[in-house]
Design a protein around this motif. Sequence first.
Motif, PDB file in Angstrom:
ATOM      1  N   THR A  41     -11.524  -7.789   4.312  1.00 41.80           N
ATOM      2  CA  THR A  41     -10.062  -7.772   4.430  1.00 41.80           C
ATOM      3  C   THR A  41      -9.580  -8.927   5.288  1.00 41.80           C
ATOM      4  O   THR A  41      -8.578  -9.584   4.979  1.00 41.80           O
ATOM      5  CB  THR A  41      -9.589  -6.435   5.016  1.00 41.80           C
ATOM      6  N   TRP A  50       0.185  -6.408  -2.339  1.00 47.74           N
ATOM      7  CA  TRP A  50      -1.086  -5.776  -1.964  1.00 47.74           C
ATOM      8  C   TRP A  50      -1.056  -4.348  -2.498  1.00 47.74           C
ATOM      9  O   TRP A  50      -0.266  -3.528  -2.053  1.00 47.74           O
ATOM     10  CB  TRP A  50      -1.243  -5.775  -0.445  1.00 47.74           C
ATOM     11  N   SER A 104      -2.902  -0.804  -3.006  1.00 48.12           N
ATOM     12  CA  SER A 104      -3.972   0.005  -2.434  1.00 48.12           C
ATOM     13  C   SER A 104      -3.576   1.469  -2.472  1.00 48.12           C
ATOM     14  O   SER A 104      -2.390   1.801  -2.379  1.00 48.12           O
ATOM     15  CB  SER A 104      -4.241  -0.430  -0.986  1.00 48.12           C
ATOM     16  N   SER A 105      -4.561   2.339  -2.591  1.00 46.58           N
ATOM     17  CA  SER A 105      -4.275   3.771  -2.661  1.00 46.58           C
ATOM     18  C   SER A 105      -4.173   4.410  -1.282  1.00 46.58           C
ATOM     19  O   SER A 105      -3.828   5.583  -1.160  1.00 46.58           O
ATOM     20  CB  SER A 105      -5.361   4.490  -3.473  1.00 46.58           C
ATOM     21  N   GLN A 140       1.446   1.561  -2.914  1.00 45.33           N
ATOM     22  CA  GLN A 140       0.408   2.572  -2.706  1.00 45.33           C
ATOM     23  C   GLN A 140       0.436   3.643  -3.791  1.00 45.33           C
ATOM     24  O   GLN A 140       0.976   4.738  -3.593  1.00 45.33           O
ATOM     25  CB  GLN A 140       0.588   3.237  -1.344  1.00 45.33           C
ATOM     26  N   ASP A 189      -7.011  -3.272  -3.760  1.00 42.95           N
ATOM     27  CA  ASP A 189      -8.101  -2.485  -3.187  1.00 42.95           C
ATOM     28  C   ASP A 189      -8.450  -1.382  -4.178  1.00 42.95           C
ATOM     29  O   ASP A 189      -7.619  -0.525  -4.489  1.00 42.95           O
ATOM     30  CB  ASP A 189      -7.670  -1.862  -1.857  1.00 42.95           C
TER      31      ASP A 189
END
Length: 246
Positions: A69, A88, A90-91, A114, A140
């Motif tokens: 990262t 970005w 990401s979960s 997210q 991610d």
Amino acid sequence: MLQEAAKREVLEQLRREILAAEGLQRPAYGSPIDLGLSALEEAFPDKVFPTGCIHEFISPDTETAAATTGFIAALLGHLSLHKGPCIWVSSDQRLFAPALTAFGLQPDQVIFIQPERDKDLLWAAEQALRCEALAAVIVDMKELDLTASRRLQLAVEQSRITGLLHRHHPARISNTASVARWQVQPLSSNSNGLPGVGYPCWQVDLQKVRNGKPGSWIVEWAEGKLQILQPVIPAGKQYTRYQKVG
């Protein structure tokens, strides 16, 4: 002499067309992205860090995920200088956004998405990669099959956006359509002989690159830029003391 120059121009044009057909092109921005890592960039077929394609980062554990990262954030610091914001995807919320300033990237330059489900995460990533106004898209994720990776690569080939896929703890590593596969490991920094006190330092392994040469380097983020501390090192080994190259 003129005939030789004409031949070189034709060969260079053919080379560019072949690289483009394989997902590798000269940077889509007005000028190449200068990472200041000439030894690392020599590994790529066009001698520059390729943009407008998919890079895959593999992190087998939490320690390497944190290091990766940081390295990705350092890359974004360079990419964002040439074009708009980043997305970005990401979960989860593991990234502390204000820490991005340490790598020359302001938190308001990054849009965080997210999705809760893996299906939604992949859809959001594909849609973001189609947006030509972005500098890069970071995703991610854990698993990625060949079919899904091809969809992402097709998206960037249309938009010329750079995609950085960070795979945390993947169950297995299979072939994907990514142009390059990386693994980043944390190393102890060394400032004035004091181990662990200094700038972020990583062992950066380029495990796979299309039409290029895999390699391994010691890279440090210092004074707002990336720099190589050692020449290429043997795979699977780490140095404990580093010296700036050049």
